[in-house]
Design an enzyme around this catalytic site. Structure first.
Site, short mmCIF file in Angstrom:
data_model
loop_
_atom_site.label_atom_id
_atom_site.label_comp_id
_atom_site.label_asym_id
_atom_site.label_seq_id
_atom_site.Cartn_x
_atom_site.Cartn_y
_atom_site.Cartn_z
N GLY A 12 -22.08 26.29 11.55
CA GLY A 12 -20.21 26.53 11.72
C GLY A 12 -20.40 28.22 10.71
O GLY A 12 -20.81 28.72 10.66
N ASP A 13 -19.43 28.03 11.29
CA ASP A 13 -18.39 29.47 10.25
C ASP A 13 -19.30 30.69 11.06
O ASP A 13 -19.70 31.54 9.78
CB ASP A 13 -18.85 29.31 8.45
CG ASP A 13 -18.11 28.17 7.55
OD1 ASP A 13 -16.96 27.94 8.91
OD2 ASP A 13 -18.42 27.75 7.08
N GLU A 14 -19.61 31.22 12.36
CA GLU A 14 -20.07 31.89 12.53
C GLU A 14 -19.47 32.83 12.93
O GLU A 14 -19.32 33.96 12.31
CB GLU A 14 -21.05 31.86 13.76
CG GLU A 14 -22.29 30.53 13.74
CD GLU A 14 -21.85 29.52 13.53
OE1 GLU A 14 -20.64 28.99 13.88
OE2 GLU A 14 -22.67 28.16 14.16
N LYS A 16 -15.96 32.35 14.58
CA LYS A 16 -15.63 31.27 15.70
C LYS A 16 -13.78 32.18 16.16
O LYS A 16 -13.77 32.80 17.26
CB LYS A 16 -15.46 30.50 16.25
CG LYS A 16 -17.21 29.66 16.17
CD LYS A 16 -16.99 28.73 16.51
CE LYS A 16 -16.96 27.38 14.76
NZ LYS A 16 -17.73 27.38 14.16
N GLY A 17 -13.11 31.88 15.10
CA GLY A 17 -12.12 32.65 15.24
C GLY A 17 -11.94 33.68 15.53
O GLY A 17 -11.08 33.93 16.57
N GLY A 40 -11.99 25.96 9.75
CA GLY A 40 -11.69 26.91 9.10
C GLY A 40 -11.64 27.67 9.92
O GLY A 40 -13.07 28.47 9.79
N HIS A 41 -11.00 28.31 10.74
CA HIS A 41 -11.05 29.43 12.03
C HIS A 41 -10.72 30.52 10.67
O HIS A 41 -9.28 30.71 11.73
CB HIS A 41 -10.51 28.96 13.35
CG HIS A 41 -11.91 28.00 13.89
ND1 HIS A 41 -11.98 27.53 15.53
CD2 HIS A 41 -12.87 27.60 13.30
CE1 HIS A 41 -12.89 26.77 15.19
NE2 HIS A 41 -13.74 26.91 14.38
N THR A 129 -16.11 17.99 4.46
CA THR A 129 -14.84 18.36 4.03
C THR A 129 -13.63 17.29 3.55
O THR A 129 -13.03 18.08 3.29
CB THR A 129 -15.28 18.66 4.94
OG1 THR A 129 -14.53 18.43 6.03
CG2 THR A 129 -15.22 20.13 5.39
N GLN A 222 -17.14 24.07 14.07
CA GLN A 222 -18.42 23.69 13.85
C GLN A 222 -19.81 24.88 14.14
O GLN A 222 -19.39 25.40 14.82
CB GLN A 222 -18.78 21.84 13.95
CG GLN A 222 -17.78 21.17 12.74
CD GLN A 222 -16.41 21.10 13.29
OE1 GLN A 222 -15.97 21.07 14.68
NE2 GLN A 222 -16.10 21.25 12.31
N GLY A 412 -17.49 43.27 10.45
CA GLY A 412 -16.72 43.47 10.13
C GLY A 412 -15.68 42.37 10.37
O GLY A 412 -15.72 42.06 11.82
#
Ligand code: GDP
Ligand code: IMO
Ligand code: MG
Length: 423
Positions: A12-14, A16-17, A40-41, A129, A222, A412
């Protein structure tokens, strides 16, 4: 038309958003297919930073429709807060958002059960979470759940009370104090709010849109290594985070899946408990966390950090059928002269490039290879030509190992800090 799927290949947290937001202009519809407000995106553009939990990351684009699919679990209170925050930014959510009648509802008691379960597990906790995700999916598969469509039934309150009563019975088995009256009024009010949204049979709608030639991007939450089947069980989430989840979570047939876009960080992070073979427990790990601002977008917890894990990435690429890769946060490694990557594992003196069934602590040691780094500030790069040759070599190395091209490299957090390599 086919549905392209974008999903995380790690824990997760790669990012994606960010990439969904970057790719949205190429699509007519962005659809979330699983997970819930455990996600969280983060999107950053025009000086705005925004974190989405339930709402798809296409919401900032006027011409695009966003869908919360049947596979998603919704906490009405968190959903309402998200909508209000978007409205405050001038984003008209209602006309751009469709919600599946078949999406399940997270009740306040699901959150309490999540917390009670975790407390009971003590040191063995999942590191959830605490958004009530596990208990809500348990009620879904246990055939007890409440769905968004139920809020329009005249006996909704009775159905809600019956489920709460079941949950109270379960909570009585835990050493856990709670006061439901703290949460219930806001939840019931948020249900009224949800009633005013566009609630539809989204599986019909999406298939009709595909027949009409509309382009759909399915947004995962995820990552593959948190998948209920293929992740590091039991330290996983409770949904199918892999590309197969897009079929069940939206009601689209497997032959309608087009590109599968897999996102990974140029290194690895994990938040919560569970195995992490290439984790760095030293000051290098701390340096990665500081450079990458590795703190959870949902819970603010520090993320565990380590080097890129090639066997784990290969596994995730295989089970998802990834056709295009996106490499994120390569700029964060600009602080390092050499960048080690985990090429395989040592299990009892034997080398393997397969993640073994048993990944309990101490069972496996990562074997790393040093790659030349790309020291310096890369965040101003905007074209392929400006990419340092060592960074290109790193990508070519990964492409060869995965057999899949890296089409996008991110340097970035801002929308503009994105380089498209292959169109
Ligand atoms: P998601 O859950 O996959 O959408 O990812 P998160 O939003 O939880 O975490 C990704 C974090 O990295 C966010 O804070 C992003 O703003 C940030 N980010 C995304 N891409 C990059 C990148 O290429 N470089 C840097 N330095 N930060 C990035
Ligand atoms: P996004 O979409 C990172 C982790 C939790 C915990 C485990 C189970 O932002 O990438 P859960 O609340 O689902 O029962 O927690 O999964 N987890 C995530 N880690 N990013 C996420 O989402 C996550 N969603 C859940 O930390 O270890
Ligand atoms: Mg996240």
């Amino acid at each position: 038309m086919k549905v392209d799927v974008l999903l995380g290949l790690q824990w997760g947290d790669e990012g994606k958003g960010k990439i969904v937001d970057v790719l949205t202009p190429q699509y007519d519809i962005i659809a979330r297919f699983q997970g819930g407000p455990n996600a969280g995106h983060t999107l950053i553009f025009d000086g705005i930073k925004h974190v989405l939990h339930t709402i798809p990351s296409g919401i900032f684009h006027k011409e695009v429709m966003n869908v919360i699919g049947n596979g998603v679990v919704i906490d009405p209170v968190i959903f309402r807060k998200e909508v209000d925050e978007l409205l405050a930014l001038g984003v008209e959510v209602k006309p751009r958002l469709l919600i599946s009648r078949k999406a399940h509802l997270i009740l306040p008691t699901h959150r309490l059960l999540d917390a009670a379960n975790e407390k009971e597990k003590g040191k063995k906790k999942i590191g959830s979470t605490l958004r009530g995700i596990g208990p809500t999916y348990m009620d879904k598969t246990g055939r007890n759940g409440l769905r968004v469509g139920d809020i329009f039934r005249p006996d909704f309150k009775e159905r809600y009370d019956a489920l709460v009563s079941k949950h109270r019975g379960l909570l009585a088995h835990f050493d856990y104090d709670y006061d439901l009256s703290e949460f219930e009024p806001a939840w019931l009010e948020a249900i009224e709010f949800l009633r005013n949204m566009q609630v539809i049979d989204s599986e019909h709608w999406i298939n009709e849109q595909l027949d009409a030639g509309k382009r759909v991007l399915a947004e995962g939450a995820q990552g593959a290594l948190l998948d209920i089947d293929f992740g590091s069980y039991p330290f996983v989430t409770s949904s199918t985070t892999t590309s197969a989840g897009a079929c069940t979570g939206l009601g689209i047939a497997p032959n309608r899946i087009g590109e599968v876009i897999g996102i990974f960080k140029a290194y690895c992070t994990r938040v919560g408990s569970g195995p992490f073979p290439s984790e760095l427990h030293d000051e290098t790990g701390d340096a990665l966390r500081a450079a990458g601002h590795e703190f959870g977008a949902t819970t603010g917890r520090p993320r565990r950090c380590g080097w890129l894990d090639i066997p784990a990435l290969h596994y995730a690429t295989m089970i998802n059928g990834v056709t295009k890769l996106c490499m994120m946060k390569a700029d964060v490694l600009g602080d390092f002269d050499t960048v080690p990557v985990c090429t395989h594992y040592d299990v009892d003196g034997e080398q393997t490039n397969r993640l073994p069934y048993n990944v309990d602590e101490g069972v496996l040691q990562p074997v790393t290879q040093d790659m030349p780094g790309w020291p310096g500030d890369q965040t101003g790069i905007r074209t392929v030509e400006e990419l340092p040759s060592t960074l290109v070599d790193y990508m070519v190395y990964i492409e060869e190992k995965m057999g899949v091209p890296i089409d996008i490299v991110s340097l970035g957090p801002d929308r503009v800090q994105t380089i498209i390599r292959n169109s």
